[in-house]
Design an enzyme around this catalytic site. Structure first.
Site, PDB file in Angstrom:
ATOM      1  N   LYS A   1      -2.430  -1.900  -3.223  1.00 31.98           N
ATOM      2  CA  LYS A   1      -3.483  -1.041  -2.652  1.00 31.98           C
ATOM      3  C   LYS A   1      -3.067   0.412  -2.834  1.00 31.98           C
ATOM      4  CE  LYS A   1      -5.962  -0.099   1.650  1.00 31.98           C
ATOM      5  NZ  LYS A   1      -6.656  -0.707   2.770  1.00 31.98           N
TER       6      LYS A   1
ATOM      7  N   GLU B   1       0.822  -1.220   0.000  1.00 31.39           N
ATOM      8  CA  GLU B   1       0.000   0.000   0.000  1.00 31.39           C
ATOM      9  C   GLU B   1       0.851   1.264   0.000  1.00 31.39           C
ATOM     10  OE1 GLU B   1      -2.696   0.488   3.328  1.00 31.39           O
ATOM     11  OE2 GLU B   1      -3.568   2.284   2.474  1.00 31.39           O
TER      12      GLU B   1
HETATM   13  P1  13P Z   1      -9.283   4.233   4.028  1.00 36.78           P
HETATM   14  O1  13P Z   1     -10.113   3.507   2.996  1.00 36.78           O
HETATM   15  O2  13P Z   1     -10.095   4.854   5.131  1.00 36.78           O
HETATM   16  O3  13P Z   1      -8.284   5.154   3.394  1.00 36.78           O
HETATM   17  O4  13P Z   1      -8.458   3.123   4.802  1.00 36.78           O
HETATM   18  C1  13P Z   1      -7.838   2.143   4.077  1.00 36.78           C
HETATM   19  C2  13P Z   1      -6.604   1.726   4.759  1.00 36.78           C
HETATM   20  O5  13P Z   1      -6.439   0.561   5.075  1.00 36.78           O
HETATM   21  C3  13P Z   1      -5.572   2.723   5.019  1.00 36.78           C
HETATM   22  O6  13P Z   1      -4.385   2.079   5.367  1.00 36.78           O
END
Ligand code: 13P
Length: 340
Positions: free
Chosen positions: A220, A178
């Site tokens: 992500k 991510e």
């Molecule tokens: P949000 O969808 O609220 O951005 O959170 C996703 C997430 O896992 C952030 O690390």
């Protein structure tokens, strides 16, 4: 490393109509969310809230995986069934957030670097014992008017993500990679696209250098979107066009799925933008969601920490899951909001 096992877990999480519920808020973050609806934040209220989410009827059609926080992976339903076991009995894969948060990067004012690599191999072994089959590590890239993020800040975060991903695959867990370019700030959609491009280029270069098998990861990313304070906001079609263009240039076809974060978008916008991308037709990867706030904000607003609101909270949660399931097929319409 069993590549076939990693691939099958990654594919199960992004199976048709399915995405991820990010319920991995740290204790500090969930307290902020609870405060916003005046709910008390105790170990038991956090447990009960997550139980309400995980026992919602019918969500297994739309939720392939749930990301948990350390405390939650060790908790159980009130009947004593560990959450990971409950989720698995419903065909939902459990995951675990393993990073320890973004800290200021030394000597690079304005850049942040995510920590948590020390002892990670041992922690992954324990999480796997507790039932986690995938993990999450979030890198935070802030855009500022000047030269933030720096090229080194991007490289350092990409390197840490790749070290984490390699350790996950060694331990038999699918890494969710991510790199989040934040939507805070007043920058336009073009700047977001340029920075997202740099970040993705760096991330895939480091993943390759670290021998990470792309078929066994999920990406992500943020959507390509203007900063929240930008006077010119973008339509769902613009967001979809810019996001897909950027991903096509930098994300190899071997990656099975892209699960977007919501990053501060409203629940409706996050669903609409995902829908607009899928409405463009089939892509090289599954395009899905891994939303935290965009799945949970309406649930928290309905629940407010009150047991008598549990059924209303579950109804709100099921609705968000179903609408995002429709967005996986490009079949969501704004007019469906409120009609559920
Ligand atoms: P949000 O969808 O609220 O951005 O959170 C996703 C997430 O896992 C952030 O690390």
């Amino acid at each position: 490393m069993d590549i076939e096992q990693l691939k099958s877990v990654a594919n199960a999480i992004v199976a048709k109509q399915k995405g991820v519920l990010a319920a991995d808020e740290s204790t500090g973050t969930i307290k902020k969310r609870f405060d916003s609806v005046k709910a008390e934040c105790t170990e038991e209220s956090r447990r009960r809230y997550r139980e309400i989410l995980f026992t919602t009827e019918g969500i297994e059609r739309y939720v392939g995986g749930v990301i948990l926080y350390d405390e939650t992976l060790r908790q159980s339903t009130r009947d004593g069934v560990p959450f990971a076991k409950l989720l698995s009995s419903r065909g939902i894969v459990s995951g675990i957030k393993v990073d320890k948060g973004a800290k200021p990067l030394a000597l690079f004012p304005g850049d942040k670097l995510t920590e948590g690599l020390d002892g990670l191999r041992e922690r992954l072994a324990e999480y796997s014992q507790l039932g986690a089959q995938f993990a999450k590590w979030r890198a935070v890239i802030e855009i500022d008017e000047r030269d933030i993020p720096s090229a080194y800040g991007i490289r350092a975060n990409a390197h840490a993500l790749a070290r984490y991903a390699a350790l996950c695959q060694e331990a038999g867990l699918v890494p969710i990679v991510e790199p989040e370019v934040l939507m805070d700030g007043a920058h336009g959609i073009e700047r977001c696209e340029a920075v997202t491009a740099q970040v993705l280029e760096a991330v895939f270069s480091e993943l390759d250098a670290h021998r990470v098998v792309l078929e066994g990861i999920l990406l992500k990313p943020n959507m390509v979107i203007p900063g929240m304070k930008c006077p010119r906001q973008a339509s769902a079609q613009e967001v979809a066009g810019a996001t897909i263009r950027c991903l096509k240039r930098y994300v190899p076809a071997a990656v099975p799925g892209i699960v977007f974060l919501s990053g501060g978008q409203s629940a409706e916008d996050a669903t609409d933008n995902l829908n607009a991308m899928n409405a463009l037709g089939a892509q090289l990867w599954e395009l899905s969601f891994s939303y935290g706030r965009a799945l949970q904000a309406p649930v928290l607003a309905a629940w407010k920490g009150q047991e008598e609101n549990a059924a209303a909270a579950q109804k709100a949660f099921f609705t968000r899951c179903r609408l995002n399931g429709l967005a996986r097929d490009g079949e969501y319409l704004r007019s469906m909001e409120g009609a559920a």
